[in-house]
Write a protein that holds these residues in place. Structure first.
Motif, PDB file in Angstrom:
ATOM      1  N   TYR A 128      12.477  -3.940  -8.243  1.00 11.47           N
ATOM      2  CA  TYR A 128      11.695  -5.068  -8.746  1.00 11.47           C
ATOM      3  C   TYR A 128      10.727  -5.598  -7.699  1.00 11.47           C
ATOM      4  O   TYR A 128       9.568  -5.892  -8.009  1.00 11.47           O
ATOM      5  N   ASP A 129      11.199  -5.732  -6.445  1.00 13.37           N
ATOM      6  CA  ASP A 129      10.325  -6.312  -5.427  1.00 13.37           C
ATOM      7  C   ASP A 129       9.129  -5.405  -5.135  1.00 13.37           C
ATOM      8  O   ASP A 129       8.023  -5.879  -4.896  1.00 13.37           O
ATOM      9  N   TYR A 130       9.335  -4.089  -5.180  1.00 14.19           N
ATOM     10  CA  TYR A 130       8.225  -3.164  -4.953  1.00 14.19           C
ATOM     11  C   TYR A 130       7.218  -3.214  -6.101  1.00 14.19           C
ATOM     12  O   TYR A 130       6.003  -3.156  -5.889  1.00 14.19           O
ATOM     13  N   VAL A 131       7.743  -3.300  -7.328  1.00 11.40           N
ATOM     14  CA  VAL A 131       6.857  -3.409  -8.488  1.00 11.40           C
ATOM     15  C   VAL A 131       6.016  -4.675  -8.373  1.00 11.40           C
ATOM     16  O   VAL A 131       4.797  -4.665  -8.595  1.00 11.40           O
ATOM     17  N   GLN A 132       6.658  -5.772  -7.994  1.00 11.47           N
ATOM     18  CA  GLN A 132       5.930  -7.027  -7.856  1.00 11.47           C
ATOM     19  C   GLN A 132       4.937  -6.965  -6.694  1.00 11.47           C
ATOM     20  O   GLN A 132       3.835  -7.495  -6.786  1.00 11.47           O
ATOM     21  N   ASN A 133       5.316  -6.317  -5.599  1.00 13.60           N
ATOM     22  CA  ASN A 133       4.369  -6.101  -4.493  1.00 13.60           C
ATOM     23  C   ASN A 133       3.105  -5.404  -4.978  1.00 13.60           C
ATOM     24  O   ASN A 133       1.980  -5.804  -4.650  1.00 13.60           O
ATOM     25  N   THR A 134       3.310  -4.348  -5.759  1.00 10.85           N
ATOM     26  CA  THR A 134       2.181  -3.549  -6.238  1.00 10.85           C
ATOM     27  C   THR A 134       1.301  -4.353  -7.175  1.00 10.85           C
ATOM     28  O   THR A 134       0.067  -4.342  -7.052  1.00 10.85           O
ATOM     29  N   TRP A 135       1.926  -5.071  -8.117  1.00  7.88           N
ATOM     30  CA  TRP A 135       1.138  -5.878  -9.056  1.00  7.88           C
ATOM     31  C   TRP A 135       0.431  -7.018  -8.321  1.00  7.88           C
ATOM     32  O   TRP A 135      -0.715  -7.365  -8.640  1.00  7.88           O
ATOM     33  N   ASN A 136       1.087  -7.594  -7.340  1.00  9.06           N
ATOM     34  CA  ASN A 136       0.494  -8.660  -6.529  1.00  9.06           C
ATOM     35  C   ASN A 136      -0.826  -8.185  -5.930  1.00  9.06           C
ATOM     36  O   ASN A 136      -1.865  -8.853  -6.056  1.00  9.06           O
ATOM     37  N   LEU A 137      -0.806  -7.025  -5.314  1.00 10.79           N
ATOM     38  CA  LEU A 137      -2.013  -6.491  -4.678  1.00 10.79           C
ATOM     39  C   LEU A 137      -3.055  -6.061  -5.703  1.00 10.79           C
ATOM     40  O   LEU A 137      -4.254  -6.299  -5.521  1.00 10.79           O
ATOM     41  N   LEU A 138      -2.603  -5.442  -6.797  1.00  8.53           N
ATOM     42  CA  LEU A 138      -3.555  -5.007  -7.823  1.00  8.53           C
ATOM     43  C   LEU A 138      -4.281  -6.210  -8.429  1.00  8.53           C
ATOM     44  O   LEU A 138      -5.509  -6.192  -8.594  1.00  8.53           O
ATOM     45  N   ASN A 139      -3.541  -7.256  -8.749  1.00 12.04           N
ATOM     46  CA  ASN A 139      -4.147  -8.473  -9.293  1.00 12.04           C
ATOM     47  C   ASN A 139      -5.147  -9.077  -8.296  1.00 12.04           C
ATOM     48  O   ASN A 139      -6.267  -9.457  -8.645  1.00 12.04           O
ATOM     49  N   LEU A 140      -4.746  -9.119  -7.026  1.00 17.80           N
ATOM     50  CA  LEU A 140      -5.613  -9.665  -5.978  1.00 17.80           C
ATOM     51  C   LEU A 140      -6.885  -8.835  -5.816  1.00 17.80           C
ATOM     52  O   LEU A 140      -7.994  -9.386  -5.748  1.00 17.80           O
ATOM     53  N   PHE A 141      -6.732  -7.525  -5.742  1.00 19.29           N
ATOM     54  CA  PHE A 141      -7.888  -6.664  -5.488  1.00 19.29           C
ATOM     55  C   PHE A 141      -8.868  -6.703  -6.666  1.00 19.29           C
ATOM     56  O   PHE A 141     -10.085  -6.726  -6.467  1.00 19.29           O
ATOM     57  N   MET A 142      -8.349  -6.693  -7.897  1.00 15.90           N
ATOM     58  CA  MET A 142      -9.232  -6.804  -9.065  1.00 15.90           C
ATOM     59  C   MET A 142      -9.949  -8.144  -9.064  1.00 15.90           C
ATOM     60  O   MET A 142     -11.147  -8.233  -9.358  1.00 15.90           O
ATOM     61  N   TRP A 143      -9.215  -9.203  -8.746  1.00 15.24           N
ATOM     62  CA  TRP A 143      -9.808 -10.545  -8.688  1.00 15.24           C
ATOM     63  C   TRP A 143     -10.931 -10.591  -7.662  1.00 15.24           C
ATOM     64  O   TRP A 143     -12.017 -11.111  -7.942  1.00 15.24           O
ATOM     65  N   TYR A 144     -10.680 -10.032  -6.486  1.00 14.04           N
ATOM     66  CA  TYR A 144     -11.702 -10.056  -5.438  1.00 14.04           C
ATOM     67  C   TYR A 144     -12.960  -9.317  -5.889  1.00 14.04           C
ATOM     68  O   TYR A 144     -14.077  -9.830  -5.740  1.00 14.04           O
ATOM     69  N   ASP A 145     -12.796  -8.141  -6.447  1.00 16.45           N
ATOM     70  CA  ASP A 145     -13.968  -7.365  -6.870  1.00 16.45           C
ATOM     71  C   ASP A 145     -14.744  -8.075  -7.968  1.00 16.45           C
ATOM     72  O   ASP A 145     -15.973  -8.034  -8.004  1.00 16.45           O
ATOM     73  N   TYR A 146     -14.022  -8.727  -8.866  1.00 12.43           N
ATOM     74  CA  TYR A 146     -14.699  -9.418  -9.962  1.00 12.43           C
ATOM     75  C   TYR A 146     -15.488 -10.620  -9.445  1.00 12.43           C
ATOM     76  O   TYR A 146     -16.657 -10.801  -9.778  1.00 12.43           O
ATOM     77  N   TRP A 147     -14.849 -11.447  -8.618  1.00 12.92           N
ATOM     78  CA  TRP A 147     -15.459 -12.717  -8.232  1.00 12.92           C
ATOM     79  C   TRP A 147     -16.396 -12.607  -7.035  1.00 12.92           C
ATOM     80  O   TRP A 147     -17.307 -13.431  -6.876  1.00 12.92           O
ATOM     81  N   PHE A 148     -16.186 -11.602  -6.176  1.00 11.87           N
ATOM     82  CA  PHE A 148     -17.028 -11.491  -4.983  1.00 11.87           C
ATOM     83  C   PHE A 148     -17.991 -10.304  -5.031  1.00 11.87           C
ATOM     84  O   PHE A 148     -19.010 -10.312  -4.340  1.00 11.87           O
ATOM     85  N   GLU A 149     -17.650  -9.293  -5.822  1.00 11.33           N
ATOM     86  CA  GLU A 149     -18.522  -8.120  -5.917  1.00 11.33           C
ATOM     87  C   GLU A 149     -19.207  -8.021  -7.276  1.00 11.33           C
ATOM     88  O   GLU A 149     -20.082  -7.181  -7.465  1.00 11.33           O
ATOM     89  N   GLY A 150     -18.780  -8.852  -8.218  1.00  4.94           N
ATOM     90  CA  GLY A 150     -19.462  -8.897  -9.507  1.00  4.94           C
ATOM     91  C   GLY A 150     -18.877  -8.033 -10.591  1.00  4.94           C
ATOM     92  O   GLY A 150     -19.224  -8.164 -11.762  1.00  4.94           O
ATOM     93  N   ARG A 151     -17.937  -7.147 -10.248  1.00  2.00           N
ATOM     94  CA  ARG A 151     -17.326  -6.284 -11.270  1.00  2.00           C
ATOM     95  C   ARG A 151     -16.114  -5.579 -10.683  1.00  2.00           C
ATOM     96  O   ARG A 151     -15.962  -5.465  -9.466  1.00  2.00           O
ATOM     97  N   LEU A 152     -15.237  -5.110 -11.577  1.00  2.00           N
ATOM     98  CA  LEU A 152     -14.143  -4.257 -11.149  1.00  2.00           C
ATOM     99  C   LEU A 152     -14.692  -2.878 -10.828  1.00  2.00           C
ATOM    100  O   LEU A 152     -15.679  -2.442 -11.424  1.00  2.00           O
ATOM    101  N   ILE A 153     -14.055  -2.184  -9.887  1.00  2.00           N
ATOM    102  CA  ILE A 153     -14.508  -0.828  -9.587  1.00  2.00           C
ATOM    103  C   ILE A 153     -14.114   0.087 -10.739  1.00  2.00           C
ATOM    104  O   ILE A 153     -13.185  -0.200 -11.494  1.00  2.00           O
ATOM    105  N   GLY A 154     -14.795   1.216 -10.881  1.00  2.00           N
ATOM    106  CA  GLY A 154     -14.556   2.122 -11.996  1.00  2.00           C
ATOM    107  C   GLY A 154     -13.208   2.796 -11.895  1.00  2.00           C
ATOM    108  O   GLY A 154     -12.657   2.937 -10.822  1.00  2.00           O
TER     109      GLY A 154
END
Length: 637
Positions: free
Chosen positions: A611-637
């Motif tokens: 569970y903790d590894y799954v949450q680690n992965t989702w934590n980073l995925l959510n963060l990275f998508m958020w960063y690309d959307y709000w600071f780079e203007g879009r999610l990467i392909g």
């Protein structure tokens, strides 16, 4: 439920109506029914408003709204459940009403009672008031934190809104990553208040008010805390407690049925949502509308059988929806848009789709079960955390520090290479004489961050320590479980659980109400001895006993499943390629913050299904998508 925003100018610039309109209409989803604008005569104060009409659907109830002589103006997001009682009191004092809305009651209550009028209200709210006579701005966030209030003071202007994206429609507001908040996000899945993930943008903590005077000076004050003299004396009589819980819950559900539009319940088939359905049914002369969600090709995560049983018993008008990994993937861009700042709880996904289901079936208001597990100790992991806390208190704290340091040194050599970092961090907390329990959603611990982060960031223990110290300064009850629950009410509940409900429901123009978090029930729950909340190793013991006879025992005593998305399966199967590609190629790596080798380890480790590894992965995925959307203007392909 609505979207509010505003600008107060303390420089030579006037408030521009065009900017207010852009800010306001960025939140159209929060209020599709009407809109409004107010700018005062000096053009230094402006409010914007989007309306989701719930009570008094007439245009007369639109906002911004003012008092009789137009010296007090308000925008308000939420509902006041006791507004009719307060209205009667104000009418006796001579106030003449033009509407049936709760907004008008807030205005007159402030006019009559001043800034402490807030203690008369029972509801969920974010309120902003401009007092033209006193040249004073006052904002409030409700006691528990069900409604958000974001703000910033930049370039001589104070700007606020229900959503951060609205603030960014102001042309002078900068957008920068807050590295201190990033560290706390990694640990707690959300930045604790008052910080957000955007530097310079704050959120008002639950139970606080913000006062801004004509000189531009801001004062933040706490007007409410769940700990008080009334709940210092604990109750232990089970029969009395059961009667009080049911009485308070019945009243809370009744209060939250006030509405001029259709309402219903999100039904998982667990004890909380089923109790909501049962008690609402008692008060209605038509079937309750209920809504459930499940997962295609993943039946073990579905609770349809239980939800259908409850729907059948109480003869509800039941609706269901099934989603899969593709639905989640397609939703990701909208997810990070509506979150504003990352909320690393995958429950956001089913919450959005079940809210959408409700809206598509004509239901505008729903009751949800959030808060019950915090009040009544319903999580199985609370047993583990309580046990560890007591072992530390009675055993390790009595050891010489050199022995605890030796224990850490040994376990570090054994566990760190294997990636057992969560277990290792508990030993580190013992070594460093820290509190064992940090919250119900702790993810990247200090041990994780040593491997994940290239740069040293803020120590997240500061928040935990501060809350424990506050508890000990306010309460003489030395009770580890009560302290744990208090910590939940100060961080995870208002900033993660309630914000996921607010943001995902409002994304579909649905208002979510939370009967278990009526402040009267919450305060009473703090009077209940912890030995009755968890008894004979049964979590939520006293609530389960309280609702016997109201809902079936099969529902009450079934194994807790939780309202969760099957992320452990999706991330390793349908979403595996997307996840790995995204975590290793996001534009966030330009900041040189994250160790890619450790990210690969998280994904590929034999422990990746934990569970903790799954949450680690989702934590980073959510963060990275958020960063690309709000600071780079879009999610990467």
């Amino acid at each position: 439920m609505c979207g509010i925003c505003g600008i107060l100018s303390f420089n030579h610039n006037e408030v521009q109506e065009s900017v207010l309109i852009q800010m306001r209409d960025e939140m159209r989803h929060r209020g599709p029914d009407a809109e409004g604008i107010f700018i005062n005569k000096s053009k230094k104060v402006g409010f914007g408003f989007r309306r989701l009409a719930i009570i008094d659907l007439s245009p007369a109830a639109n906002q911004p709204m003012c008092n009789q002589d137009q010296t007090i103006w308000i925008v308000f997001n939420g509902e006041i459940y006791n507004h009719l009682e307060v209205r009667k009191e104000l009418e006796k004092l001579g106030y003449k009403y033009k509407t049936r809305s709760d907004t008008e009651t807030i205005i007159y209550a402030y006019e009559e009672f001043g800034i402490d009028f807030i203690h008369k209200l029972n509801g969920m709210f974010a309120i902003a008031i401009w007092d033209e006579r006193k040249k004073l701005f006052i904002a409030y966030r409700d006691r528990i934190g069900k409604k958000p209030f974001y703000y910033t003071f930049q370039n001589g202007q104070f700007v606020f809104a229900s959503e951060i994206k609205s603030i960014f429609r102001h042309p002078t507001i900068r957008k920068e990553l807050n590295l201190n908040a990033l560290s706390n996000y990694l640990t707690f899945l959300i930045p604790p208040s008052p910080e957000t993930m955007f530097d310079g943008i704050k959120k008002l903590p639950a139970g606080h008010r913000l006062i801004l005077n004509e000189n531009g000076e801001i004062k933040i004050e706490e007007y409410y805390d769940v700990l008080n003299s009334e709940n210092e004396k604990l109750e232990t009589n089970e029969n009395v407690i059961k009667e009080n819980i049911v009485r308070l819950l019945r009243q809370s559900i009744k209060d939250r049925m006030i509405s001029d539009v259709p309402f219903g319940v999100f039904l998982s088939g667990g004890i909380d949502s089923s109790t909501n359905v049962a008690l609402m049914t008692e008060l209605m002369d038509r079937p309750v509308d209920t809504f459930s969600i499940g997962y295609k090709d993943f039946k073990e995560h579905n609770e349809f059988n239980y939800a259908r049983k409850v729907a059948e018993i109480f003869k509800t008008n039941h609706h269901e929806i099934l989603i899969d990994a593709k639905d989640a993937l397609d939703f990701f861009p909208n997810l990070v848009y509506h979150q504003d700042e990352p909320l690393a709880d995958p429950v956001c996904i089913p919450l959005y789709f079940v809210s959408k289901l409700a809206r598509e079936n004509g239901t505008i208001v729903v009751q949800v079960g959030e808060g019950s597990d915090e009040e009544f100790a319903g999580y199985p992991w609370m047993l583990r955390e309580l046990r560890l806390t007591k072992i530390n208190q009675y055993l390790f704290k009595n050891f010489p520090s050199i022995l605890n340091k030796a224990l850490y040194s040994i376990t570090n050599k054994l566990w760190s290479p294997e990636g057992k970092l969560l277990e290792l961090d508990y030993i580190r907390r013992i070594k460093d004489n820290q509190e064992i329990y940090w919250g119900g959603a702790v993810n990247f611990t200090i041990e994780h961050k040593k491997k994940l982060l290239i740069k040293n960031l803020k120590n997240s223990y500061e928040l935990v320590k501060r809350v424990y110290e506050k508890y000990k300064s306010k309460s003489n009850v030395d009770d580890p479980l009560r302290q744990m629950i208090y910590l939940e009410f100060k961080n995870r509940l208002p900033e993660l659980l309630l914000m996921r409900v607010d943001k995902m429901a409002m994304a579909t123009s649905v208002e979510a109400r939370v009967p278990f978090l009526d402040y009267r029930l919450v305060e009473y729950s703090f009077k209940i001895d912890s030995k009755i909340k968890i008894k004979n190793y049964i979590t939520k013991y006293i609530l389960k006993k309280s609702v016997e006879g109201i809902i079936p025992n099969e529902i009450i005593y079934r194994k807790k499943q939780g309202f969760a998305a099957p992320m452990n399966y999706w991330l390793r199967n349908e979403l595996s390629n997307f996840t790995k590609h995204y975590l290793l190629n996001s534009n966030i790596h330009k900041l040189n913050l994250f160790n890619k080798d450790f990210i690969k380890f998280l994904i590929e480790s034999p422990l990746s299904n934990r569970y903790d590894y799954v949450q680690n992965t989702w934590n980073l995925l959510n963060l990275f998508m958020w960063y690309d959307y709000w600071f780079e203007g879009r999610l990467i392909g």
